[in-house]
Scaffold this motif. Structure first.
Motif, PDB file in Angstrom:
ATOM      1  N   ARG A   1       2.449  -6.165   6.669  1.00 42.74           N
ATOM      2  CA  ARG A   1       1.308  -6.827   6.061  1.00 42.74           C
ATOM      3  C   ARG A   1       0.006  -6.403   6.721  1.00 42.74           C
ATOM      4  NH1 ARG A   1       2.130 -12.847   6.004  1.00 42.74           N
ATOM      5  NH2 ARG A   1       3.963 -12.657   7.318  1.00 42.74           N
ATOM      6  N   HIS A   2       0.027  -6.161   8.032  1.00 43.99           N
ATOM      7  CA  HIS A   2      -1.177  -5.654   8.694  1.00 43.99           C
ATOM      8  C   HIS A   2      -1.553  -4.285   8.159  1.00 43.99           C
ATOM      9  CE1 HIS A   2      -2.527  -8.532  11.595  1.00 43.99           C
ATOM     10  NE2 HIS A   2      -1.284  -8.791  11.943  1.00 43.99           N
ATOM     11  N   LYS A   3      -0.528  -3.450   7.898  1.00 43.68           N
ATOM     12  CA  LYS A   3      -0.804  -2.112   7.377  1.00 43.68           C
ATOM     13  C   LYS A   3      -1.365  -2.199   5.968  1.00 43.68           C
ATOM     14  CE  LYS A   3       2.311   0.464  10.254  1.00 43.68           C
ATOM     15  NZ  LYS A   3       3.693   0.848  10.433  1.00 43.68           N
ATOM     16  N   LEU A   4      -0.832  -3.125   5.156  1.00 46.46           N
ATOM     17  CA  LEU A   4      -1.337  -3.291   3.798  1.00 46.46           C
ATOM     18  C   LEU A   4      -2.793  -3.728   3.818  1.00 46.46           C
ATOM     19  CD1 LEU A   4       1.635  -5.001   1.929  1.00 46.46           C
ATOM     20  CD2 LEU A   4       0.881  -2.639   1.800  1.00 46.46           C
ATOM     21  N   TYR A   5      -3.129  -4.625   4.754  1.00 43.02           N
ATOM     22  CA  TYR A   5      -4.503  -5.101   4.864  1.00 43.02           C
ATOM     23  C   TYR A   5      -5.437  -3.949   5.223  1.00 43.02           C
ATOM     24  CZ  TYR A   5      -8.617  -7.534   6.444  1.00 43.02           C
ATOM     25  OH  TYR A   5      -9.904  -7.931   6.600  1.00 43.02           O
ATOM     26  N   TYR A   6      -4.974  -3.111   6.156  1.00 39.40           N
ATOM     27  CA  TYR A   6      -5.750  -1.926   6.561  1.00 39.40           C
ATOM     28  C   TYR A   6      -5.984  -1.030   5.350  1.00 39.40           C
ATOM     29  CZ  TYR A   6      -6.752   2.361   9.241  1.00 39.40           C
ATOM     30  OH  TYR A   6      -7.313   3.496   9.754  1.00 39.40           O
ATOM     31  N   LEU A   7      -4.936  -0.866   4.526  1.00 44.94           N
ATOM     32  CA  LEU A   7      -5.024  -0.028   3.333  1.00 44.94           C
ATOM     33  C   LEU A   7      -6.070  -0.563   2.349  1.00 44.94           C
ATOM     34  CD1 LEU A   7      -3.734   2.426   1.865  1.00 44.94           C
ATOM     35  CD2 LEU A   7      -2.157   0.832   0.810  1.00 44.94           C
ATOM     36  N   THR A   8      -6.089  -1.886   2.126  1.00 45.30           N
ATOM     37  CA  THR A   8      -7.068  -2.450   1.182  1.00 45.30           C
ATOM     38  C   THR A   8      -8.482  -2.165   1.651  1.00 45.30           C
ATOM     39  OG1 THR A   8      -6.941  -4.584   2.289  1.00 45.30           O
ATOM     40  CG2 THR A   8      -5.711  -4.356   0.257  1.00 45.30           C
ATOM     41  N   GLU A   9      -8.703  -2.160   2.973  1.00 46.65           N
ATOM     42  CA  GLU A   9     -10.053  -1.880   3.468  1.00 46.65           C
ATOM     43  C   GLU A   9     -10.444  -0.433   3.226  1.00 46.65           C
ATOM     44  OE1 GLU A   9     -10.015  -3.190   7.563  1.00 46.65           O
ATOM     45  OE2 GLU A   9     -11.323  -4.850   7.003  1.00 46.65           O
ATOM     46  N   ILE A  10      -9.465   0.479   3.337  1.00 46.07           N
ATOM     47  CA  ILE A  10      -9.771   1.906   3.218  1.00 46.07           C
ATOM     48  C   ILE A  10     -10.058   2.298   1.763  1.00 46.07           C
ATOM     49  CG2 ILE A  10      -8.836   4.245   3.515  1.00 46.07           C
ATOM     50  CD1 ILE A  10      -9.397   2.982   6.158  1.00 46.07           C
ATOM     51  N   ILE A  11      -9.221   1.835   0.817  1.00 46.61           N
ATOM     52  CA  ILE A  11      -9.330   2.348  -0.543  1.00 46.61           C
ATOM     53  C   ILE A  11     -10.441   1.681  -1.352  1.00 46.61           C
ATOM     54  CG2 ILE A  11      -6.911   3.017  -0.670  1.00 46.61           C
ATOM     55  CD1 ILE A  11      -6.402   0.521  -2.348  1.00 46.61           C
ATOM     56  N   GLY A  12     -10.915   0.522  -0.902  1.00 43.53           N
ATOM     57  CA  GLY A  12     -11.859  -0.274  -1.678  1.00 43.53           C
ATOM     58  C   GLY A  12     -12.992   0.466  -2.350  1.00 43.53           C
ATOM     59  N   PRO A  13     -13.869   1.123  -1.586  1.00 44.16           N
ATOM     60  CA  PRO A  13     -15.096   1.673  -2.184  1.00 44.16           C
ATOM     61  C   PRO A  13     -14.850   2.770  -3.207  1.00 44.16           C
ATOM     62  CG  PRO A  13     -15.128   1.858   0.226  1.00 44.16           C
ATOM     63  CD  PRO A  13     -13.812   1.306  -0.150  1.00 44.16           C
ATOM     64  N   TRP A  14     -13.661   3.379  -3.219  1.00 42.35           N
ATOM     65  CA  TRP A  14     -13.444   4.504  -4.122  1.00 42.35           C
ATOM     66  C   TRP A  14     -13.475   4.113  -5.585  1.00 42.35           C
ATOM     67  CZ3 TRP A  14     -14.223   9.343  -3.045  1.00 42.35           C
ATOM     68  CH2 TRP A  14     -14.279   9.683  -1.705  1.00 42.35           C
ATOM     69  N   SER A  15     -13.336   2.822  -5.873  1.00 42.17           N
ATOM     70  CA  SER A  15     -13.411   2.446  -7.287  1.00 42.17           C
ATOM     71  C   SER A  15     -14.835   2.566  -7.823  1.00 42.17           C
ATOM     72  CB  SER A  15     -12.855   1.039  -7.511  1.00 42.17           C
ATOM     73  OG  SER A  15     -12.891   0.279  -6.360  1.00 42.17           O
ATOM     74  N   MET A  16     -15.810   2.841  -6.948  1.00 39.67           N
ATOM     75  CA  MET A  16     -17.180   3.014  -7.432  1.00 39.67           C
ATOM     76  C   MET A  16     -17.406   4.364  -8.115  1.00 39.67           C
ATOM     77  SD  MET A  16     -19.174   0.475  -7.204  1.00 39.67           S
ATOM     78  CE  MET A  16     -20.868   1.049  -7.237  1.00 39.67           C
ATOM     79  N   VAL A  17     -16.451   5.292  -8.021  1.00 39.00           N
ATOM     80  CA  VAL A  17     -16.661   6.639  -8.550  1.00 39.00           C
ATOM     81  C   VAL A  17     -17.162   6.604  -9.991  1.00 39.00           C
ATOM     82  CG1 VAL A  17     -15.499   8.760  -9.266  1.00 39.00           C
ATOM     83  CG2 VAL A  17     -15.110   7.862  -6.996  1.00 39.00           C
ATOM     84  N   ASP A  18     -16.499   5.830 -10.835  1.00 38.20           N
ATOM     85  CA  ASP A  18     -16.864   5.875 -12.251  1.00 38.20           C
ATOM     86  C   ASP A  18     -18.266   5.321 -12.508  1.00 38.20           C
ATOM     87  OD1 ASP A  18     -15.555   6.935 -14.578  1.00 38.20           O
ATOM     88  OD2 ASP A  18     -15.892   4.963 -15.446  1.00 38.20           O
ATOM     89  N   VAL A  19     -18.641   4.267 -11.777  1.00 43.75           N
ATOM     90  CA  VAL A  19     -19.994   3.725 -11.932  1.00 43.75           C
ATOM     91  C   VAL A  19     -21.021   4.773 -11.524  1.00 43.75           C
ATOM     92  CG1 VAL A  19     -21.612   1.985 -11.127  1.00 43.75           C
ATOM     93  CG2 VAL A  19     -19.252   1.355 -11.544  1.00 43.75           C
ATOM     94  N   PHE A  20     -20.758   5.471 -10.421  1.00 52.19           N
ATOM     95  CA  PHE A  20     -21.685   6.504  -9.968  1.00 52.19           C
ATOM     96  C   PHE A  20     -21.759   7.645 -10.987  1.00 52.19           C
ATOM     97  CE2 PHE A  20     -21.101   5.275  -5.226  1.00 52.19           C
ATOM     98  CZ  PHE A  20     -22.088   4.329  -5.348  1.00 52.19           C
ATOM     99  N   VAL A  21     -20.613   8.028 -11.538  1.00 51.92           N
ATOM    100  CA  VAL A  21     -20.617   9.110 -12.536  1.00 51.92           C
ATOM    101  C   VAL A  21     -21.499   8.719 -13.725  1.00 51.92           C
ATOM    102  CG1 VAL A  21     -19.203  10.338 -14.223  1.00 51.92           C
ATOM    103  CG2 VAL A  21     -18.396  10.085 -11.891  1.00 51.92           C
TER     104      VAL A  21
END
Lengths: 212, 212
Positions: free
Chosen positions: B134-154
């Motif tokens: 669960r600690h690793k999953l939490y770390y993962l959520t922090e890392i991948i978060g901002p990448w969903s902005m790609v489409d808005v930026f495009v």
């Protein structure tokens, strides 16, 4: 928590892995080496005695590159003799003009204001640490830096430029401006200063500078 | 093993400066950066739920409404949702870019929702024995978060770039919803108190756990 002050010095000898949350005792490292987590291999800390000098020169270079990236067009396109160009400021003004205020504010903070604050914060921090002045101020600057870094998204914006260009290939002629290369170099420096180096490293440097 | 101080105190990593702190329970301040590390954990849980549900609500208009509109001089008007844009790119043969947008705008937000829901549920109910996971999953959520902005930026970049007299690209209302969704998902991930992973679910029997 003054009654618990006796633990503080001892706590500085430990580090918790950011990825798997395991506790590690710090060991002294030779210059240029890094310590990794025994369980998951994540980098825990490095010993880099020349880091402040390198970070200062990189941060100033980054600031100049960021200014250049915002002064000139990033991309220019050409459709049957009609030319259009854009940079971050033009993107924001165009979004405001067409009424997408929330998108404009999002782009403005994530790609312009917060990245500028990060780099200004970084430069102020390192200059103060080099001069061995303003201990309380460096603490506030470091805390602010931790709050700012997750919201700085220039790296994602740079990837988005490439994605946007793929959508346009075949329809228009594309020219890369000098600002585009400045932005890419800035992203490299930003990633090195804020993502590749952990913020804990700066706190340890600060401790060493102000408390021997 | 982990999280056990040599003197049998529980320790916790400051999310701001990464210092190791003794966890006395309740609200504590970091000994190094003086940030408030945690509030009363129960309230934090409600806040994360609220932010996550808000983000999930915004996910619907973000996908149902167009994020991009193209207008031309003859009064023609086409608009694309995120999925529509991906299908269009795929048909044009831009497979890598279609995949980038598919992963960044569709999979990453859903993955983040699922991970945060899983963490929030596992705090209340014994669905997972492994705290390290669960600690690793939490770390993962922090890392991948901002990448969903790609489409808005495009979309923003295209708005700033393609503004010819003959045809222009405008953002769509889906883009506004998308920015708000990313904003609230990031707040939800930042507000999640990883201390809950250790404290809850409360053990019913004093069974020894391996990975604590």
């Amino acid at each position: 928590m003054a009654q618990h002050a006796q633990y503080e010095e001892e706590l500085e000898r430990y580090v918790i892995c950011p990825r798997c949350n395991t506790l590690h005792q710090k060991i002294p490292l030779p210059p240029g080496k890094r310590a990794v987590c025994k369980y998951c291999g994540t980098i825990l800390y490095r010993y880099d005695p020349r880091y402040l000098d390198r970070a200062l020169s990189l941060a100033i270079t980054g600031l100049i590159l960021f200014v250049v990236a915002n002064l000139f067009p990033l991309i220019q396109i050409d459709l049957l003799g009609n030319e259009q160009h854009m940079n971050i400021l033009e993107v924001i003004s165009q979004l405001l003009e067409s009424g997408y205020y929330i998108v404009a504010i999002g782009v403005m903070f994530m790609v312009l204001i917060i990245p500028a604050m990060v780099i200004a914060d970084y430069i102020a921090l390192i200059v103060l640490m080099r001069l061995r002045k303003g201990e309380a101020l460096t603490r506030d600057l470091l805390v602010l830096l931790s709050h700012l870094i997750p919201w700085s998204m220039v790296d994602i914006f740079a990837v988005s430029i490439l994605v946007a260009l793929v959508k346009l290939t075949g329809e228009v002629r594309i020219h890369f401006g000098v600002s585009f290369w400045a932005l890419l170099l800035y992203v490299g420096i930003d990633l090195y200063l804020t993502k590749a180096r952990r913020i804990g490293t700066l706190w340890e440097l600060r401790n060493r500078i102000y408390h021997g | 093993m982990a999280e056990k101080h040599p003197e049998k105190l529980t320790v916790i990593r400051c999310p701001i400066c990464e210092a190791v702190n003794v966890d006395y329970g309740g609200s504590i301040r970091c000994h190094r950066c003086d940030s408030r590390i945690y509030r009363e954990p129960r309230y934090g849980l409600g806040r994360t739920w609220a932010l996550l549900i808000t983000a999930m609500i915004f996910y619907l208009p973000a996908n149902l409404y167009p994020v991009l509109q193209v207008k031309n001089i003859f009064g023609g008007h086409t608009s694309n949702t995120i999925i529509g844009g991906i299908i269009l790119l795929w048909d044009q043969g831009s497979y890598p870019v279609a995949l980038i947008i598919l992963v960044a705008s569709v999979f990453v937000p859903v993955l983040k929702f699922v991970l945060l829901l899983y963490l929030l549920i596992s705090v209340r109910y014994p669905v997972s024995e492994s705290k390290a996971l669960r600690h690793k999953l939490y770390y993962l959520t922090e890392i991948i978060g901002p990448w969903s902005m790609v489409d808005v930026f495009v979309v923003s970049i295209l708005t700033g770039l393609v503004k010819f007299d003959r045809f222009k690209v405008l953002a769509g209302s889906g883009a506004t919803a998308f920015v708000l969704m990313v904003f609230f998902t990031m707040l939800a991930a930042l507000s999640f108190d990883p201390r809950l992973i250790r404290e809850y679910p409360r053990k019913r029997s004093p069974k020894k756990e391996k990975d604590v």
